[in-house]
Design an enzyme around this catalytic site. Structure first.
Site, short mmCIF file in Angstrom:
data_model
loop_
_atom_site.label_atom_id
_atom_site.label_comp_id
_atom_site.label_asym_id
_atom_site.label_seq_id
_atom_site.Cartn_x
_atom_site.Cartn_y
_atom_site.Cartn_z
N ASP A 1 -16.50 -17.10 -3.86
CA ASP A 1 -14.76 -17.28 -3.36
C ASP A 1 -15.10 -16.66 -1.88
OD1 ASP A 1 -12.72 -18.71 -3.93
OD2 ASP A 1 -11.55 -16.98 -3.92
N SER B 1 -16.20 -13.04 -0.98
CA SER B 1 -15.14 -13.15 0.17
C SER B 1 -15.77 -12.98 1.38
CB SER B 1 -14.02 -12.06 -0.37
OG SER B 1 -12.97 -12.45 0.58
N HIS C 1 -9.25 -14.84 -7.27
CA HIS C 1 -10.30 -14.54 -6.09
C HIS C 1 -11.32 -13.80 -6.84
CE1 HIS C 1 -11.50 -14.16 -2.18
NE2 HIS C 1 -11.29 -13.09 -2.00
#
Length: 461
Positions: A192, A168, A262
């Site tokens: 992601d 992330s 996610h």
């Protein structure tokens, strides 16, 4: 042995065991095993000031993290500059708890290779309900890592042996760090990568392919928390890049509704590190084209064929860098083992009129079976025109002893109820197995037809 001697033996053994236990305890305590800082919701409400901690794991201390000094990192006896180094960088932590996957990820990495595995703990700075303040901290974390890597380089470390795995926001931290070294760092893996506050930004304000010798990005939640567009030399869009199988689709499912898609990126990549079930990544312009079977030819990657998703894609670095940015797709199961097994399905029919419908294909090996429903859109069957389909099964059933087909006509004014198959061929796309063929079949509406495959004739079919 007399009673006295026996008592002396057990007494000596007991105190010896106590001594060894105490010695081990003292050794363990002397190592001062460190873990990622564990915070809670009160820290999320109050916000946290940035403090970056570096936790070193090696094969000598695989379950006992060692705090690495920013000023004197090489004073740690476990840190070996001649070994490759992997940085594992977490992302936004709204509730302050350490990631559930963290220590298993480290274990998988060290089981795979002898390396310095460094967990970048910036939980103090990542824990805050104010996401925008956390985003501002990403540059500061990158400065911290830049300082450490600079010291490593000055002391003889090879930048090409450094691998940064960022989750992330950690993906963009990796990019900011790599940019400081002009892309000389060996590899960046973005799991992601965060979308909010980064979508649409210039390459200097996010991860981009120039940040390392090889940049790979895995997209699993691009319609919410993740980044949508290409970021690396190779971008993987698992299950289309948005909704992941097995993840809840309703907000009433609680926190998993927000984080499951996610977080799936991490578990998919960990599976690739573990290496138990390789996943083929198919270069393709769109997910629709992928599902339609238009992207099974990987000729531009000869002689190795389609790249493998994840940790082993490093073997495709040269063609990936040469090609620029490659968009790839694959499908997965909802739980480990995530890999699916693909077949190229070629069908020629001989009905006089056009037929539209869906197919269900089931494979049997005598003990178990697996099936796939090709129903993402209606399939057109035209007389003597080859129809090519892409079928992905959740398991590899070998040897295939029987195949079952079912034809379901598409709804319409006058749906055709029978599909006459001149020949069908199923070609496994993995493991170099022989194609499976059958000739002259009649498929009636919604009825299973089971047959034994036979050797394919020496022709295009």
């Amino acid at each position: 042995m007399s009673g006295y001697s026996s008592n002396m033996f057990y007494r000596t053994f007991f105190w010896g065991l106590v001594y060894v236990t105490l010695m081990l305890f003292d050794t363990f305590r002397a190592q001062e095993c460190e873990k990622m800082i564990d915070l809670d919701l009160k820290n999320s409400f109050a916000g946290t000031s940035l403090d970056v901690r570096l936790l070193l794991y090696t094969r000598a201390n695989i379950f006992c993290g060692q705090l690495l000094s920013h000023q004197e990192p090489f004073s740690n006896p476990h840190f070996n500059l001649s070994s490759p180094t992997t940085f594992l960088i977490h992302g936004y932590r709204p509730t302050g708890s350490p990631p559930v996957w963290l220590y298993q990820f480290v274990e998988f990495l060290l089981n795979r290779h002898d390396m310095n595995a460094i967990v970048v703990d910036w939980n103090q700075g990542a824990t805050n309900f104010n996401y925008w303040k956390v985003v501002k901290n990403t540059r500061k974390v990158a400065e911290n890592l830049t300082d450490l890597i600079g010291k490593m380089e000055n002391n003889g470390a090879n930048l090409s042996s450094i691998h940064m795995i960022g989750v992330s926001l950690g993906a963009h931290i990796s990019g900011f760090t790599g940019a400081k070294f002009g892309g000389k760092i060996g590899r960046i893996t973005a799991l992601d990568p965060a979308g909010p506050e980064f979508n649409g930004r210039d390459p200097s304000d996010r991860l981009d392919p120039s940040d390392a010798q090889l940049v790979e990005a895995l997209h699993t939640d691009m319609d919410a928390l993740g980044y949508r567009d290409l970021l690396g030399h190779i971008d993987y869009y698992a299950n289309g890049g948005a909704d992941q199988p097995g993840c809840p689709r309703s907000i009433f499912s609680g926190s998993q509704y927000f984080k499951c898609d996610h977080q799936r990126s991490v578990f998919l990549y960990m599976s690739s590190v573990n290496g138990s079930c390789p996943i083929t990544a198919y270069p393709c312009e769109s997910y629709t084209d992928f599902l339609d079977g238009k992207c099974m030819d990987c000729g531009k990657f000869k002689p190795d064929g389609c790249p493998v998703f994840g940790y082993d894609v490093i073997h495709w670095r040269e063609p990936l860098v040469r090609l620029g940015q490659t968009r790839t797709y694959f499908q997965t199961n909802e739980a480990p083992p995530f890999c699916k097994f693909g077949y190229k399905v070629e069908i020629v029919t001989w009905n006089q009129k056009l037929h539209w419908g869906y197919l269900t294909i089931k494979l049997h090996n005598g003990k178990e079976e697996t099936q796939v429903e090709l129903n993402h859109k209606s399939i057109m069957f035209e007389k003597y025109v080859e129809t090519t389909l892409f079928a992905q099964f959740d398991r590899d059933i070998q040897p295939v002893k029987e195949i079952t087909l079912k034809f379901c006509p598409a709804k319409g004014l006058r749906p055709r109820k029978k599909l006459r198959v001149l020949h069908i061929r199923l070609t496994p796309l993995q493991n170099n197995l022989r194609p499976l063929c059958r000739y002259d079949l009649l498929l009636e509406k919604n009825k299973d037809v089971t047959f034994r495959p036979i050797p394919c004739e020496d022709s295009n079919f």
